[in-house]
Structure formats: C-alpha cells, structure tokens
Design an enzyme around this catalytic site. Structure first.
Site, mmCIF file in Angstrom:
data_model
loop_
_atom_site.group_PDB
_atom_site.id
_atom_site.type_symbol
_atom_site.label_atom_id
_atom_site.label_comp_id
_atom_site.label_asym_id
_atom_site.label_seq_id
_atom_site.Cartn_x
_atom_site.Cartn_y
_atom_site.Cartn_z
ATOM 1 N N SER A 165 9.056 11.870 15.504
ATOM 2 C CA SER A 165 8.092 12.733 14.793
ATOM 3 C C SER A 165 8.027 14.086 15.482
ATOM 4 C CB SER A 165 6.695 12.095 14.826
ATOM 5 O OG SER A 165 5.718 12.978 14.324
ATOM 6 N N TYR A 181 -0.824 8.810 19.652
ATOM 7 C CA TYR A 181 0.403 8.835 18.835
ATOM 8 C C TYR A 181 1.442 9.746 19.480
ATOM 9 C CZ TYR A 181 3.266 9.400 14.547
ATOM 10 O OH TYR A 181 4.293 9.425 13.624
HETATM 11 P P1 NDP Z 1 3.968 4.174 6.054
HETATM 12 O O1 NDP Z 1 2.627 3.787 6.572
HETATM 13 O O2 NDP Z 1 4.124 4.435 4.600
HETATM 14 O O3 NDP Z 1 5.054 3.071 6.491
HETATM 15 C C1 NDP Z 1 5.033 2.477 7.755
HETATM 16 C C2 NDP Z 1 5.926 1.252 7.725
HETATM 17 O O4 NDP Z 1 5.961 0.693 9.039
HETATM 18 C C3 NDP Z 1 5.434 0.190 6.772
HETATM 19 O O5 NDP Z 1 6.516 -0.342 6.049
HETATM 20 C C4 NDP Z 1 4.853 -0.862 7.708
HETATM 21 O O6 NDP Z 1 5.043 -2.167 7.149
HETATM 22 C C5 NDP Z 1 5.748 -0.691 8.925
HETATM 23 N N1 NDP Z 1 5.144 -1.255 10.117
HETATM 24 C C6 NDP Z 1 4.002 -0.862 10.735
HETATM 25 N N2 NDP Z 1 3.749 -1.665 11.773
HETATM 26 C C7 NDP Z 1 4.749 -2.588 11.804
HETATM 27 C C8 NDP Z 1 5.029 -3.699 12.624
HETATM 28 N N3 NDP Z 1 4.224 -4.049 13.632
HETATM 29 N N4 NDP Z 1 6.146 -4.426 12.378
HETATM 30 C C9 NDP Z 1 6.972 -4.093 11.361
HETATM 31 N N5 NDP Z 1 6.742 -3.057 10.529
HETATM 32 C C10 NDP Z 1 5.638 -2.326 10.753
HETATM 33 O O7 NDP Z 1 4.379 5.461 6.897
HETATM 34 P P2 NDP Z 1 5.736 6.323 6.960
HETATM 35 O O8 NDP Z 1 6.725 5.840 5.995
HETATM 36 O O9 NDP Z 1 5.328 7.731 6.891
HETATM 37 O O10 NDP Z 1 6.173 6.019 8.456
HETATM 38 C C11 NDP Z 1 7.481 5.604 8.821
HETATM 39 C C12 NDP Z 1 7.823 6.166 10.189
HETATM 40 O O11 NDP Z 1 7.859 7.580 10.110
HETATM 41 C C13 NDP Z 1 6.823 5.836 11.299
HETATM 42 O O12 NDP Z 1 7.547 5.578 12.479
HETATM 43 C C14 NDP Z 1 6.016 7.126 11.450
HETATM 44 O O13 NDP Z 1 5.458 7.258 12.729
HETATM 45 C C15 NDP Z 1 7.110 8.134 11.177
HETATM 46 N N6 NDP Z 1 6.669 9.462 10.781
HETATM 47 C C16 NDP Z 1 5.856 9.644 9.694
HETATM 48 C C17 NDP Z 1 5.480 10.925 9.329
HETATM 49 C C18 NDP Z 1 4.542 11.188 8.189
HETATM 50 O O14 NDP Z 1 3.946 12.288 8.142
HETATM 51 N N7 NDP Z 1 4.367 10.280 7.244
HETATM 52 C C19 NDP Z 1 5.983 12.093 10.049
HETATM 53 C C20 NDP Z 1 6.837 11.788 11.170
HETATM 54 C C21 NDP Z 1 7.163 10.522 11.494
HETATM 55 P P3 NDP Z 1 4.026 -3.391 7.227
HETATM 56 O O15 NDP Z 1 2.646 -2.834 7.345
HETATM 57 O O16 NDP Z 1 4.281 -4.124 5.944
HETATM 58 O O17 NDP Z 1 4.469 -4.161 8.426
HETATM 59 C C1 8X3 Z 2 3.453 12.275 11.558
HETATM 60 C C2 8X3 Z 2 3.281 13.746 11.581
HETATM 61 O O1 8X3 Z 2 1.854 15.649 12.428
HETATM 62 O O2 8X3 Z 2 0.696 13.772 11.464
HETATM 63 O O3 8X3 Z 2 4.314 11.854 12.577
HETATM 64 O O4 8X3 Z 2 1.667 13.617 13.649
HETATM 65 S S1 8X3 Z 2 1.807 14.197 12.322
#
Ligand code: NDP
Ligand code: 8X3
Length: 251
Positions: A137, A150
């Site tokens: 991220s 985070y």
């Molecule tokens: P979502 O919340 O839409 O998706 C998160 C996913 O992670 C879900 O499928 C969830 O599945 C899974 N997950 C969470 N905890 C666990 C666990 N313990 N075991 C297995 N799976 C898990 O968020 P995003 O798609 O946005 O996030 C995906 C990645 O991108 C993350 O690593 C996030 O930190 C990163 N990210 C997101 C950004 C944003 O602004 N959205 C920006 C930068 C990075 P379930 O709950 O079914 O297990």
């Molecule tokens: C998710 C982006 O800026 O909310 O990783 O931390 S931010």
C-alpha cells in the site's frame, strides 16, 4: 471433488479473493489463461466466484497456521502467488492504540504473507519460473495520523518483500510488490467496522482506483517475460498525490 487442471500459464493462487482487489485479480488472471485457486474466509463468496471464472477454491484464514497448511496441501503445483489478503482496522491515534486491532493487522498483512510464501515457495521454485506478487500500500511508504497500526504492517511487509528478493537472487522466483493508493472496495467498510456512511466519505468528491485497475497491474506484472522482474509499483488515482494528499471536487 475439484480437479486440478493444467493451463497454458500454470497455477495462480490469489488470497483474499472473496472481495475487492483479490476477486478482480482472480477474474483477470483466469481470463489471461491462468489456472486460478482462490482462498479467503467467506467460502460462499468464493464458491460463486469460482463457478463464474472456472477456478478452484479453498477456505483460507492467513492468520491461522493450520488453515494455511491445509490450503497449501491442496495446491501441489504453483507458478504465481498473489498475496492480497489484508486490510486495516480503525483509524486510531497511537496514544489510543488498540492492541487487538494492531495484532490482527500484523497477523493478516505481515505474518499471513510470510506463511503463504513459506508454504508455497517449494512449489513456486519447482515450477522453474515462479512469481510472488504482494499487495502492499501507499500506507507502507507514508505514515499518516491514525494509520500507524496499518502503516506499521504495510511497512513491515515491504521489509519482508525486500529481504526475500535478495534471498531468492539466483533462484527462479520473481518477487514483486504492488502498492496502491485509494481503491474503492470493502476496505474502508472493514476499517470502520461496517459504518457505510463513514466509509463512503473516504472516496467523496474524488475518483478512486477500482479493484479492476489494480488487478490489471497484477495481470500485467505476471505476464512479463521471465527475465523481467517488476520490483515495486506504486499506483495512485489521478486525484491522489500522497497517502493523505487528495484532490476533492466540491459542489
Ligand atoms: P477488501 O476488504 O474488499 O478485501 C479484503 C480481502 O482480504 C477479502 O477477500 C477478505 O476475505 C480477505 N481477508 C481479510 N482477512 C483475511 C484472512 N485472515 N484470511 C484470508 N483472507 C482474508 O479490501 P481490498 O480488496 O481493498 O484489499 C485487498 C488488499 O489491498 C489488502 O491487502 C489491502 O490492505 C490492500 N490495499 C487496499 C487499498 C484500498 O484502498 N482498498 C489500497 C492499498 C492496498 P474474507 O474476509 O472473506 O476472509
Ligand atoms: C489503503 C490506502 O491510504 O487508506 O491501503 O491507507 S490508505
């Protein structure tokens, strides 16, 4: 029983594929000829996705070593691992840090990635052309108020990826980290404990990235020739110029 099939590109594992970036990545990779295996805790969602794109699915909780072991045991061959499972809990100043939230963020974003890599590295290496793509991220580059738990986790996973890339030098496994900025998924809904109004405000007045935008980065990285390693990629919306520097249109 789900059968292992063979595809032109090989087997790709996507963690956290029940939502957002992971689900979009699974779709993009399947469309690109990968034999996709998806994991997450919400199996009902995985089932629907797997049926849609012709993937295999297994329950996976990356914070639970036994769950990771059971998942890995069902993936005998693997050429691509996309470590996407992760997320944030709360937006709390350090002075009010909640130990349990910090522990969960570290377990999911850092140790979860380490467990998946440790479990699948033998298969990735045995493929002769393996690749690990981890979703970090912008929060792993720039700390921001309330983000420390985070931030620490995403800075941590960057350290893991940096060390790993050096450890694997000379071995047939590429290591890439993709670091997005604001992506409109369930991320903020989870961060704010299901408060949809608060989550929507994060993206108000700006055009964030979509899950598909990030999935396309993964698909592109995974389709470079074997000798090309995209080490790190930061991808932001045009309306974002830093972790907390965004342009919002008003009125
Ligand atoms: P979502 O919340 O839409 O998706 C998160 C996913 O992670 C879900 O499928 C969830 O599945 C899974 N997950 C969470 N905890 C666990 C666990 N313990 N075991 C297995 N799976 C898990 O968020 P995003 O798609 O946005 O996030 C995906 C990645 O991108 C993350 O690593 C996030 O930190 C990163 N990210 C997101 C950004 C944003 O602004 N959205 C920006 C930068 C990075 P379930 O709950 O079914 O297990
Ligand atoms: C998710 C982006 O800026 O909310 O990783 O931390 S931010």
């Amino acid at each position: 029983m789900q059968q292992e099939t063979t595809s032109r590109r090989g087997t790709a594992v996507v963690t956290g594929a029940s939502s957002g970036i992971g689900a979009a990545t699974a779709r993009a990779l399947a469309a690109d000829g990968w034999d996709v295996v998806v994991g997450a805790r919400r199996v009902d969602r995985l089932e629907a996705l797997a049926a849609e794109i012709g993937a295999r699915h297994h329950r996976l909780d990356v914070t639970d070593p036994a769950s990771v072991d059971a998942f890995v045991a069902q993936v005998p061959s693997c050429r691509l691992l996309v470590n996407n499972a992760g997320g944030a809990l709360g937006l709390t100043p350090v002075a009010e840090a909640d130990d349990e939230q910090w522990r969960t963020m570290y377990e999911t974003n850092v140790l979860g990635v380490v467990r998946m890599i440790r479990g699948l590295l033998p298969a990735l290496e045995a493929s002769g052309d393996g690749q690990i793509v981890t979703i970090g991220s912008i929060a792993g580059h720039e700390p921001y108020p309330g983000g420390a738990g985070y931030n620490a986790a995403k800075f941590g996973v960057r350290a893991v990826m940096g060390a790993l890339r050096q450890e694997l030098l000379g071995r047939p496994v590429r290591v890439c980290e993709i670091d997005p900025g604001l992506v409109e998924t369930e991320f903020s809904l989870v961060r704010f404990g299901g408060d949809a109004e608060r989550a929507a405000k994060v993206y108000e007045g700006l055009t964030p990235l979509t899950a598909e935008d990030v999935a396309e980065c993964v698909r592109w990285v995974a389709s470079r020739p074997s000798h090309v390693n995209v080490d790190q990629m930061i991808v932001l919306a045009r309306d974002q110029a830093g972790a907390r520097l965004v342009h919002r249109r008003t009125g």
